[in-house]
Design a protein around this motif. Structure first.
Motif, PDB file in Angstrom:
ATOM      1  N   ARG A 117       0.837  -1.371  -0.134  1.00 34.66           N
ATOM      2  CA  ARG A 117      -0.072   0.037   0.201  1.00 34.66           C
ATOM      3  C   ARG A 117       0.908   1.205  -0.046  1.00 34.66           C
ATOM      4  O   ARG A 117       0.684   2.222  -0.773  1.00 34.66           O
ATOM      5  CB  ARG A 117      -0.851  -0.035   1.142  1.00 34.66           C
ATOM      6  CG  ARG A 117      -1.953  -0.935   1.065  1.00 34.66           C
ATOM      7  CD  ARG A 117      -2.950  -0.862   2.041  1.00 34.66           C
ATOM      8  NE  ARG A 117      -3.995  -1.864   2.258  1.00 34.66           N
ATOM      9  CZ  ARG A 117      -4.933  -1.976   3.191  1.00 34.66           C
ATOM     10  NH1 ARG A 117      -4.705  -1.319   4.200  1.00 34.66           N
ATOM     11  NH2 ARG A 117      -5.845  -3.057   2.925  1.00 34.66           N
ATOM     12  N   GLU A 118       1.914   1.234   0.788  1.00 29.43           N
ATOM     13  CA  GLU A 118       2.744   2.420   0.844  1.00 29.43           C
ATOM     14  C   GLU A 118       3.588   2.585  -0.535  1.00 29.43           C
ATOM     15  O   GLU A 118       3.606   3.782  -0.912  1.00 29.43           O
ATOM     16  CB  GLU A 118       3.752   2.364   1.892  1.00 29.43           C
ATOM     17  CG  GLU A 118       3.043   2.378   3.349  1.00 29.43           C
ATOM     18  CD  GLU A 118       2.675   3.778   3.602  1.00 29.43           C
ATOM     19  OE1 GLU A 118       3.205   4.621   2.975  1.00 29.43           O
ATOM     20  OE2 GLU A 118       1.338   3.806   4.044  1.00 29.43           O
ATOM     21  N   GLU A 151       2.460   1.645  -3.375  1.00 25.57           N
ATOM     22  CA  GLU A 151       1.327   2.359  -4.368  1.00 25.57           C
ATOM     23  C   GLU A 151       1.192   3.704  -4.322  1.00 25.57           C
ATOM     24  O   GLU A 151       0.793   4.495  -5.100  1.00 25.57           O
ATOM     25  CB  GLU A 151       0.260   1.625  -4.162  1.00 25.57           C
ATOM     26  CG  GLU A 151      -0.117   0.065  -4.620  1.00 25.57           C
ATOM     27  CD  GLU A 151      -1.294  -0.534  -4.505  1.00 25.57           C
ATOM     28  OE1 GLU A 151      -1.993   0.080  -3.924  1.00 25.57           O
ATOM     29  OE2 GLU A 151      -1.230  -1.836  -4.646  1.00 25.57           O
ATOM     30  N   ARG A 152       1.028   4.337  -2.983  1.00 26.28           N
ATOM     31  CA  ARG A 152       0.842   5.611  -2.517  1.00 26.28           C
ATOM     32  C   ARG A 152       2.337   6.377  -2.992  1.00 26.28           C
ATOM     33  O   ARG A 152       2.043   7.698  -3.272  1.00 26.28           O
ATOM     34  CB  ARG A 152       0.874   5.759  -0.995  1.00 26.28           C
ATOM     35  CG  ARG A 152      -0.293   5.625  -0.604  1.00 26.28           C
ATOM     36  CD  ARG A 152      -0.450   5.890   0.935  1.00 26.28           C
ATOM     37  NE  ARG A 152      -1.753   5.157   1.517  1.00 26.28           N
ATOM     38  CZ  ARG A 152      -1.795   5.149   2.864  1.00 26.28           C
ATOM     39  NH1 ARG A 152      -0.946   5.640   3.609  1.00 26.28           N
ATOM     40  NH2 ARG A 152      -2.910   4.617   3.173  1.00 26.28           N
TER      41      ARG A 152
END
Length: 96
Positions: free
Chosen positions: A88-89, A91-92
Motif C-alpha cells: 500500500r505504501e 502504491e502511494r
C-alpha cells in the motif's frame, strides 16, 4: 540457578548484564556487581541510547519471545500485515 545461556543469546544475556528498567529510579545493586560488569553495562547503555531504534527492536524481540508458543500463527500473520502495508505504501509513492 546459573544455567548456561541458550544458543543465540545476546552478549548482554551471556554476560548476565541486565539493562535497567525504564521508569525505575533505583540504582542496581552495585555492591555485589563487579566493576568490570558495571563498566560493560554502562557502555552497553550508552551504545543503545545512541540508537533508539535498537531499544524498540529489543523490546519487540522480547515481546515475541514471550509469545513463542503462538509463533506458528503469529509470525505468518505479522508477515501478511507487513506485506500488505508495504504494498500500500509503495502504491502511494507511485506517481499517477
Amino acid at each position: 540457578m546459573n544455567k548456561p545461556p541458550a544458543t543465540g543469546a545476546s552478549l548482554l544475556d551471556v554476560l548476565r548484564l541486565p539493562l535497567p528498567r525504564l521508569g525505575t529510579n533505583q540504582p542496581p545493586a552495585s555492591a555485589t556487581t563487579p566493576a568490570w560488569q558495571r563498566q560493560l553495562q554502562a557502555i552497553a547503555e550508552v551504545q543503545l541510547a545512541r540508537f533508539p531504534f535498537l531499544i524498540q527492536l529489543r523490546a519487540v524481540w522480547r515481546l515475541l519471545r514471550e509469545e513463542r508458543p503462538d509463533w506458528p500463527w503469529l509470525l505468518p500473520l505479522l508477515a501478511i500485515v507487513f506485506i500488505r502495508t508495504y504494498r500500500r505504501e509503495r502504491e502511494r509513492m507511485q506517481p499517477r
